[in-house]
Scaffold this motif. Structure first.
Motif, PDB file in Angstrom:
ATOM      1  N   LYS A  77       0.013  47.073   1.799  1.00  0.00           N
ATOM      2  CA  LYS A  77      -0.525  46.708   0.486  1.00  0.00           C
ATOM      3  C   LYS A  77      -0.570  45.196   0.313  1.00  0.00           C
ATOM      4  CE  LYS A  77       3.901  46.957  -2.032  1.00  0.00           C
ATOM      5  NZ  LYS A  77       4.621  47.623  -3.135  1.00  0.00           N
ATOM      6  N   TYR A  78       0.227  44.459   1.086  1.00  0.00           N
ATOM      7  CA  TYR A  78       0.256  43.007   0.941  1.00  0.00           C
ATOM      8  C   TYR A  78      -0.890  42.317   1.679  1.00  0.00           C
ATOM      9  CZ  TYR A  78       4.702  43.813  -1.252  1.00  0.00           C
ATOM     10  OH  TYR A  78       5.686  44.251  -2.107  1.00  0.00           O
ATOM     11  N   LEU A  79      -1.792  43.090   2.249  1.00  0.00           N
ATOM     12  CA  LEU A  79      -3.035  42.509   2.748  1.00  0.00           C
ATOM     13  C   LEU A  79      -4.049  42.355   1.615  1.00  0.00           C
ATOM     14  CD1 LEU A  79      -3.383  44.461   6.108  1.00  0.00           C
ATOM     15  CD2 LEU A  79      -2.916  42.030   5.844  1.00  0.00           C
ATOM     16  N   ASP A  80      -3.764  42.954   0.479  1.00  0.00           N
ATOM     17  CA  ASP A  80      -4.662  42.874  -0.663  1.00  0.00           C
ATOM     18  C   ASP A  80      -4.439  41.558  -1.399  1.00  0.00           C
ATOM     19  OD1 ASP A  80      -6.447  44.002  -2.794  1.00  0.00           O
ATOM     20  OD2 ASP A  80      -4.604  43.764  -3.959  1.00  0.00           O
ATOM     21  N   PRO A  81      -5.482  40.726  -1.578  1.00  0.00           N
ATOM     22  CA  PRO A  81      -5.317  39.398  -2.187  1.00  0.00           C
ATOM     23  C   PRO A  81      -4.725  39.435  -3.590  1.00  0.00           C
ATOM     24  CG  PRO A  81      -7.452  39.559  -1.114  1.00  0.00           C
ATOM     25  CD  PRO A  81      -6.868  40.938  -1.114  1.00  0.00           C
ATOM     26  N   VAL A  82      -5.153  40.387  -4.411  1.00  0.00           N
ATOM     27  CA  VAL A  82      -4.658  40.444  -5.787  1.00  0.00           C
ATOM     28  C   VAL A  82      -3.170  40.780  -5.812  1.00  0.00           C
ATOM     29  CG1 VAL A  82      -4.866  41.621  -8.005  1.00  0.00           C
ATOM     30  CG2 VAL A  82      -6.924  41.001  -6.737  1.00  0.00           C
ATOM     31  N   THR A  83      -2.757  41.709  -4.955  1.00  0.00           N
ATOM     32  CA  THR A  83      -1.334  42.044  -4.859  1.00  0.00           C
ATOM     33  C   THR A  83      -0.524  40.825  -4.449  1.00  0.00           C
ATOM     34  OG1 THR A  83      -1.859  44.325  -4.256  1.00  0.00           O
ATOM     35  CG2 THR A  83       0.356  43.569  -3.749  1.00  0.00           C
ATOM     36  N   VAL A  84      -1.009  40.091  -3.465  1.00  0.00           N
ATOM     37  CA  VAL A  84      -0.315  38.888  -2.999  1.00  0.00           C
ATOM     38  C   VAL A  84      -0.216  37.852  -4.109  1.00  0.00           C
ATOM     39  CG1 VAL A  84      -0.449  36.947  -1.391  1.00  0.00           C
ATOM     40  CG2 VAL A  84      -0.931  39.255  -0.591  1.00  0.00           C
ATOM     41  N   SER A  85      -1.259  37.745  -4.923  1.00  0.00           N
ATOM     42  CA  SER A  85      -1.283  36.716  -5.968  1.00  0.00           C
ATOM     43  C   SER A  85      -0.196  36.943  -7.012  1.00  0.00           C
ATOM     44  CB  SER A  85      -2.656  36.692  -6.643  1.00  0.00           C
ATOM     45  OG  SER A  85      -2.856  37.838  -7.443  1.00  0.00           O
ATOM     46  N   ARG A  86       0.314  38.159  -7.112  1.00  0.00           N
ATOM     47  CA  ARG A  86       1.345  38.459  -8.107  1.00  0.00           C
ATOM     48  C   ARG A  86       2.740  38.037  -7.643  1.00  0.00           C
ATOM     49  NH1 ARG A  86      -1.413  44.146  -8.611  1.00  0.00           N
ATOM     50  NH2 ARG A  86      -3.054  43.711 -10.136  1.00  0.00           N
TER      51      ARG A  86
ATOM     52  N   LYS B 164     -11.445  30.852  -5.164  1.00  0.00           N
ATOM     53  CA  LYS B 164     -11.604  30.644  -3.728  1.00  0.00           C
ATOM     54  C   LYS B 164     -10.462  29.798  -3.174  1.00  0.00           C
ATOM     55  CE  LYS B 164     -15.799  29.128  -4.393  1.00  0.00           C
ATOM     56  NZ  LYS B 164     -17.132  28.527  -4.152  1.00  0.00           N
ATOM     57  N   LEU B 165      -9.982  28.841  -3.979  1.00  0.00           N
ATOM     58  CA  LEU B 165      -8.877  27.997  -3.533  1.00  0.00           C
ATOM     59  C   LEU B 165      -7.599  28.807  -3.388  1.00  0.00           C
ATOM     60  CD1 LEU B 165      -7.773  25.240  -2.771  1.00  0.00           C
ATOM     61  CD2 LEU B 165      -7.374  24.790  -5.214  1.00  0.00           C
ATOM     62  N   GLU B 166      -7.282  29.640  -4.375  1.00  0.00           N
ATOM     63  CA  GLU B 166      -6.078  30.474  -4.283  1.00  0.00           C
ATOM     64  C   GLU B 166      -6.152  31.408  -3.080  1.00  0.00           C
ATOM     65  OE1 GLU B 166      -4.926  30.871  -9.020  1.00  0.00           O
ATOM     66  OE2 GLU B 166      -6.498  32.130  -8.162  1.00  0.00           O
ATOM     67  N   TYR B 167      -7.293  32.052  -2.901  1.00  0.00           N
ATOM     68  CA  TYR B 167      -7.474  32.934  -1.746  1.00  0.00           C
ATOM     69  C   TYR B 167      -7.225  32.168  -0.445  1.00  0.00           C
ATOM     70  CZ  TYR B 167      -9.731  36.336   1.391  1.00  0.00           C
ATOM     71  OH  TYR B 167     -10.000  37.229   2.397  1.00  0.00           O
ATOM     72  N   SER B 168      -7.798  30.973  -0.344  1.00  0.00           N
ATOM     73  CA  SER B 168      -7.678  30.173   0.871  1.00  0.00           C
ATOM     74  C   SER B 168      -6.246  29.713   1.100  1.00  0.00           C
ATOM     75  CB  SER B 168      -8.605  28.956   0.794  1.00  0.00           C
ATOM     76  OG  SER B 168      -9.953  29.355   0.684  1.00  0.00           O
ATOM     77  N   ILE B 169      -5.551  29.351   0.032  1.00  0.00           N
ATOM     78  CA  ILE B 169      -4.171  28.892   0.160  1.00  0.00           C
ATOM     79  C   ILE B 169      -3.269  30.019   0.640  1.00  0.00           C
ATOM     80  CG2 ILE B 169      -2.148  28.210  -1.203  1.00  0.00           C
ATOM     81  CD1 ILE B 169      -4.016  26.320  -2.753  1.00  0.00           C
ATOM     82  N   TYR B 170      -3.439  31.221   0.088  1.00  0.00           N
ATOM     83  CA  TYR B 170      -2.604  32.338   0.523  1.00  0.00           C
ATOM     84  C   TYR B 170      -2.932  32.729   1.964  1.00  0.00           C
ATOM     85  CZ  TYR B 170      -2.039  32.662  -4.551  1.00  0.00           C
ATOM     86  OH  TYR B 170      -1.804  32.377  -5.877  1.00  0.00           O
ATOM     87  N   LEU B 171      -4.197  32.638   2.332  1.00  0.00           N
ATOM     88  CA  LEU B 171      -4.575  32.888   3.725  1.00  0.00           C
ATOM     89  C   LEU B 171      -3.980  31.821   4.636  1.00  0.00           C
ATOM     90  CD1 LEU B 171      -6.119  34.218   6.021  1.00  0.00           C
ATOM     91  CD2 LEU B 171      -8.176  32.994   5.267  1.00  0.00           C
ATOM     92  N   ALA B 172      -4.056  30.562   4.206  1.00  0.00           N
ATOM     93  CA  ALA B 172      -3.485  29.475   5.006  1.00  0.00           C
ATOM     94  C   ALA B 172      -1.990  29.683   5.213  1.00  0.00           C
ATOM     95  CB  ALA B 172      -3.747  28.126   4.328  1.00  0.00           C
ATOM     96  N   ALA B 173      -1.282  30.080   4.155  1.00  0.00           N
ATOM     97  CA  ALA B 173       0.163  30.315   4.267  1.00  0.00           C
ATOM     98  C   ALA B 173       0.450  31.404   5.303  1.00  0.00           C
ATOM     99  CB  ALA B 173       0.736  30.708   2.904  1.00  0.00           C
ATOM    100  N   ALA B 174      -0.324  32.480   5.259  1.00  0.00           N
ATOM    101  CA  ALA B 174      -0.127  33.573   6.220  1.00  0.00           C
ATOM    102  C   ALA B 174      -0.441  33.112   7.639  1.00  0.00           C
ATOM    103  CB  ALA B 174      -0.998  34.761   5.840  1.00  0.00           C
ATOM    104  N   LEU B 175      -1.509  32.334   7.808  1.00  0.00           N
ATOM    105  CA  LEU B 175      -1.857  31.831   9.136  1.00  0.00           C
ATOM    106  C   LEU B 175      -0.774  30.910   9.672  1.00  0.00           C
ATOM    107  CD1 LEU B 175      -5.669  31.152   8.632  1.00  0.00           C
ATOM    108  CD2 LEU B 175      -4.676  32.745  10.269  1.00  0.00           C
ATOM    109  N   HIS B 176      -0.261  30.014   8.844  1.00  0.00           N
ATOM    110  CA  HIS B 176       0.841  29.143   9.278  1.00  0.00           C
ATOM    111  C   HIS B 176       2.034  29.984   9.717  1.00  0.00           C
ATOM    112  CE1 HIS B 176      -0.738  25.186   8.399  1.00  0.00           C
ATOM    113  NE2 HIS B 176      -0.995  25.490   7.147  1.00  0.00           N
TER     114      HIS B 176
END
Length: 312
Positions: free
Chosen positions: A11-20, A110-122
């Motif tokens: 479920k943590y692959l879902d962007p909205v879930t991660v944003s919470r 788009k910035l929030e999505y990118s930041i959370y993706l960047a964190a996961a990639l790091h």
């Protein structure tokens, strides 16, 4: 694999879930754990996703590098891992310009999505025993953290990403091509450059962006480009069929229109731009992936792992 209501880490692959989630390290960790869980349930094999800040002792290693505290706990010899021992150097290059603040139906910009993706990639890069660094830009380079490969340094990067999440970029326009040229000149060591941007410069600058990507390739870097869009409105122009005023987030320019009258021509133009960018990137051996802010993060993480695998 994409069910956000699942009780599994998926479920943590879902962007909205991660944003919470409030903590950036928790966001990154759970996205990666969800992704790895998905890998274990899928036909993908052969990816090393084991975390380590140490490696097993090999005959010939200097004894001064043995971590005796780890030996006391495990009765096995491990040596501390140093930056020069890592497999690859990575930089994540993050666009923080005003256009990246855009959100519509989705709950993430788009910035929030990118930041959370960047964190996961790091986080995933550190698990892969690679050194990772961060650059951010709008009209110029704003952040420059050189790659390292420890969890302590990862936390520094995540703290910086939290700051970027709260950035006020309302007056910061995009200069993607110029920033990428500057990055190409500054980075000496061959690296994997992962760019996260909406590429929302003026359309006549896209050739300049391609030349900047070519510059990175000419300097020996591998490039993975993620174009981040809110596709419902930015690509398909699914806005209400009524007169409205649209305002450019960077220039402030406004235009009055009825989306229904322009939707077909607009979406056709956007498709043409996307196809041209893909062709040009392919020509210069740049991996190009379009991401919608509403889709799960696994597409991006798999694209990264596939790219990394080709470099070994």
């Amino acid at each position: 694999m994409r069910n956000p209501n699942s009780e599994s880490p998926l479920k943590y692959l879902d962007p909205v879930t991660v944003s919470r989630l409030k903590n950036m390290e928790m966001r990154a960790r759970l996205v990666v754990e969800g992704f790895i869980t998905g890998l274990h349930r899928s036909p993908y094999h052969g990816f090393s996703v084991e975390f380590a800040e140490h490696r097993l002792y090999n005959p010939g290693d200097a004894l001064r590098h043995v971590d005796w505290k780890v030996y006391a706990k495990t009765d096995r010899y491990y040596v501390k891992q140093y930056e020069e021992e890592t497999n690859l150097h990575h930089y994540i290059v993050l666009d923080t310009s005003a256009s990246m603040q855009y959100r519509h139906a989705g709950q993430l910009s788009k910035l929030e999505y990118s930041i959370y993706l960047a964190a996961a990639l790091h986080f995933l890069m550190i698990q892969q025993r690679d050194a990772t660094g961060l650059l951010s830009f709008d009209s110029e380079i704003r952040t420059f953290l050189r790659p390292r490969s420890t969890m302590r340094y990862l936390r520094e990067i995540l703290i910086q990403l939290e700051r970027l999440e709260n950035i006020n970029s309302a007056e910061n326009y995009t200069a993607t091509a110029r920033s990428l040229h500057q990055i190409a000149e500054r980075l000496r060591r061959r690296s994997l450059i992962v760019v996260l941007s909406d590429l929302m410069d003026e359309t006549d600058t896209h050739d300049d962006i391609v030349r900047a990507l070519q510059h990175l390739r000419h300097r020996g870097h591998e490039v993975l480009l993620f174009r981040i869009l809110e596709k419902e409105t930015e690509a398909l122009f699914h806005l209400p069929d009524r007169p409205m005023i649209l305002r450019d987030m960077e220039s402030g320019a406004e235009i009055a229109l009825n989306p229904g009258q322009l939707r077909q021509a607009y979406s056709k133009k956007m498709e043409s731009i996307s196809s041209r960018l893909q062709r040009q990137c392919r020509k210069h051996s740049v991996d190009y992936v379009e991401l919608d802010t509403g889709i799960a993060y696994d597409t991006a993480l798999m694209a990264y792992l596939n790219k990394r695998k080709t470099l070994h």
